[in-house]
Design a protein around this motif. Structure first.
Motif, PDB file in Angstrom:
ATOM      1  N   TYR A 179     -30.443  -7.958  -0.414  1.00  0.00           N
ATOM      2  CA  TYR A 179     -29.038  -8.578  -0.197  1.00  0.00           C
ATOM      3  C   TYR A 179     -27.754  -8.260  -0.880  1.00  0.00           C
ATOM      4  O   TYR A 179     -26.991  -7.838  -0.385  1.00  0.00           O
ATOM      5  CB  TYR A 179     -29.169 -10.212  -0.684  1.00  0.00           C
ATOM      6  CG  TYR A 179     -29.927 -11.180   0.007  1.00  0.00           C
ATOM      7  CD1 TYR A 179     -29.465 -11.475   1.324  1.00  0.00           C
ATOM      8  CD2 TYR A 179     -31.166 -12.076  -0.244  1.00  0.00           C
ATOM      9  CE1 TYR A 179     -29.893 -12.621   2.017  1.00  0.00           C
ATOM     10  CE2 TYR A 179     -31.544 -12.797   0.448  1.00  0.00           C
ATOM     11  CZ  TYR A 179     -31.361 -13.100   1.504  1.00  0.00           C
ATOM     12  OH  TYR A 179     -31.893 -14.191   2.180  1.00  0.00           O
ATOM     13  N   ASP A 191     -27.886 -20.275   4.032  1.00  0.00           N
ATOM     14  CA  ASP A 191     -28.717 -19.837   2.706  1.00  0.00           C
ATOM     15  C   ASP A 191     -27.575 -18.719   2.211  1.00  0.00           C
ATOM     16  O   ASP A 191     -27.059 -18.038   2.979  1.00  0.00           O
ATOM     17  CB  ASP A 191     -30.081 -19.433   2.875  1.00  0.00           C
ATOM     18  CG  ASP A 191     -30.286 -18.265   3.861  1.00  0.00           C
ATOM     19  OD1 ASP A 191     -30.389 -18.596   5.143  1.00  0.00           O
ATOM     20  OD2 ASP A 191     -30.329 -17.178   3.453  1.00  0.00           O
ATOM     21  N   GLU A 220     -34.561 -11.575   3.125  1.00  0.00           N
ATOM     22  CA  GLU A 220     -34.355 -10.363   2.332  1.00  0.00           C
ATOM     23  C   GLU A 220     -34.714 -10.549   0.898  1.00  0.00           C
ATOM     24  O   GLU A 220     -34.729 -11.746   0.169  1.00  0.00           O
ATOM     25  CB  GLU A 220     -32.834 -10.148   2.281  1.00  0.00           C
ATOM     26  CG  GLU A 220     -32.209  -9.433   3.432  1.00  0.00           C
ATOM     27  CD  GLU A 220     -32.495 -10.189   4.780  1.00  0.00           C
ATOM     28  OE1 GLU A 220     -32.220 -11.232   4.456  1.00  0.00           O
ATOM     29  OE2 GLU A 220     -32.617  -9.465   5.756  1.00  0.00           O
TER      30      GLU A 220
HETATM   31  N1  HPA Z   1     -31.429 -13.226   6.247  1.00  0.00           N
HETATM   32  C1  HPA Z   1     -31.842 -12.896   7.263  1.00  0.00           C
HETATM   33  N2  HPA Z   1     -31.705 -13.878   8.640  1.00  0.00           N
HETATM   34  C2  HPA Z   1     -31.378 -15.169   8.194  1.00  0.00           C
HETATM   35  C3  HPA Z   1     -30.944 -15.383   6.955  1.00  0.00           C
HETATM   36  C4  HPA Z   1     -31.081 -14.639   5.857  1.00  0.00           C
HETATM   37  O1  HPA Z   1     -30.931 -14.852   4.596  1.00  0.00           O
HETATM   38  N3  HPA Z   1     -30.750 -16.887   7.004  1.00  0.00           N
HETATM   39  C5  HPA Z   1     -30.607 -16.997   8.520  1.00  0.00           C
HETATM   40  N4  HPA Z   1     -31.083 -16.195   9.061  1.00  0.00           N
END
Ligand code: HPA
Length: 272
Positions: A196, A233, A191
């Protein structure tokens, strides 16, 4: 579609002695669970009639049958993502087949980016609900009443009793878990900061590129569902950092032992 599901289910039945009532989709962070399965049969996807063919070389998936603790289970090692180019019917076909085999409960895992500011990298998020932002719906098109209703209700997409069981297992083992809403998007881009922020504002706690299609089809077929996501993350306002596939894999691997333990214990303990 009905004929294909039947044909595939019949083929699998011809290769498996005892059919399970429980299925697991081994997403990111749960690969190691395979090592805890007392395996009786392995069927490569390439041998299964009507199964989608894997697009990624060296990533040929398998269906695994066996016992996890005291439960007969089947596990999908390797799932089909919409971003790989599969249509929604292909992404969700294995779930149709599970249902045809008599599966009643589906366990799924995935990796996701956390948007809830209380989340940390490596957290496990029990999925309490989802927001479907995929551009195509897996139930679009002719509805087969044999598979489920035209307008399925989704008030409890993720089983409350399994969520309670999982929280108990986590507490008993001193594992921190968080709960939240999973936003399913098509990917394959991660994103932008604005995305986000948007997904958080509309009610999402984490975002990822899988799971929602399979869960919708499982619920359409009346299966009970449990989902868990490893936060790999953070897409939290002000602290969005660059994320890569490698980092996602690394964070998921680090969280793998606790994810494995929760799933293993939960599946062993829950009432089928
Ligand atoms: N976004 C979308 N898909 C994901 C992410 C993310 O930050 N981390 C792991 N898969």
């Amino acid at each position: 579609m009905l004929e294909k599901i039947k044909e595939t289910a019949e083929y699998i039945k011809s290769r498996v002695n005892e059919l399970p009532k429980t299925a697991i989709i081994l997403g990111t962070g749960l690969g190691e669970l395979v090592n805890h399965i007392e395996i009786s049969t392995v069927i490569p996807y390439s041998e299964i009639p009507n199964f989608p063919v894997s697009t990624v070389e060296g990533h040929s998936g398998k269906l695994i049958f066996g016992k996890l603790g005291n439960k007969l289970i089947m596990a999908m090692q390797g799932r089909f993502h919409f971003y790989e180019g599969y249509c929604m019917q292909q992404v969700t076909f294995p779930v149709r087949v599970m249902k045809a085999l008599g599966v009643k409960t589906l366990f799924v895992s995935n990796a996701s980016g956390g948007m809830n500011p209380d989340f940390r990298i490596g957290d496990l998020m029990i999925i309490t609900d989802h927001i479907n932002l995929f551009p195509e719906h897996p139930l679009r098109g002719k509805n087969y009443e044999e598979l489920g209703p035209r307008f399925p209700e989704m008030s409890e997409a993720y089983s409350q009793r399994l969520i309670a069981d999982a929280k108990k297992v986590a507490a008993e083992n001193g594992i921190r878990v968080v709960e939240g809403v999973y936003v399913g998007t098509q990917g394959p881009t991660f994103e932008t900061p604005a995305e986000y922020r948007y997904f958080h504002r509309i009610g999402g706690d984490a975002v990822g590129m899988s799971t929602v299609p399979e869960v919708i089809v499982a619920r359409h077929g009346g299966m009970e569902v449990f989902g868990i996501s490893v936060i790999t993350d953070l897409g939290v306002e002000g602290i969005v950092e660059k994320v890569s596939h490698e980092e996602v894999q690394k964070a998921a691997s680090a969280a793998e032992p606790k994810m494995t333990l929760i799933m293993k214990e939960l599946i062993n303990q829950f009432k089928e």
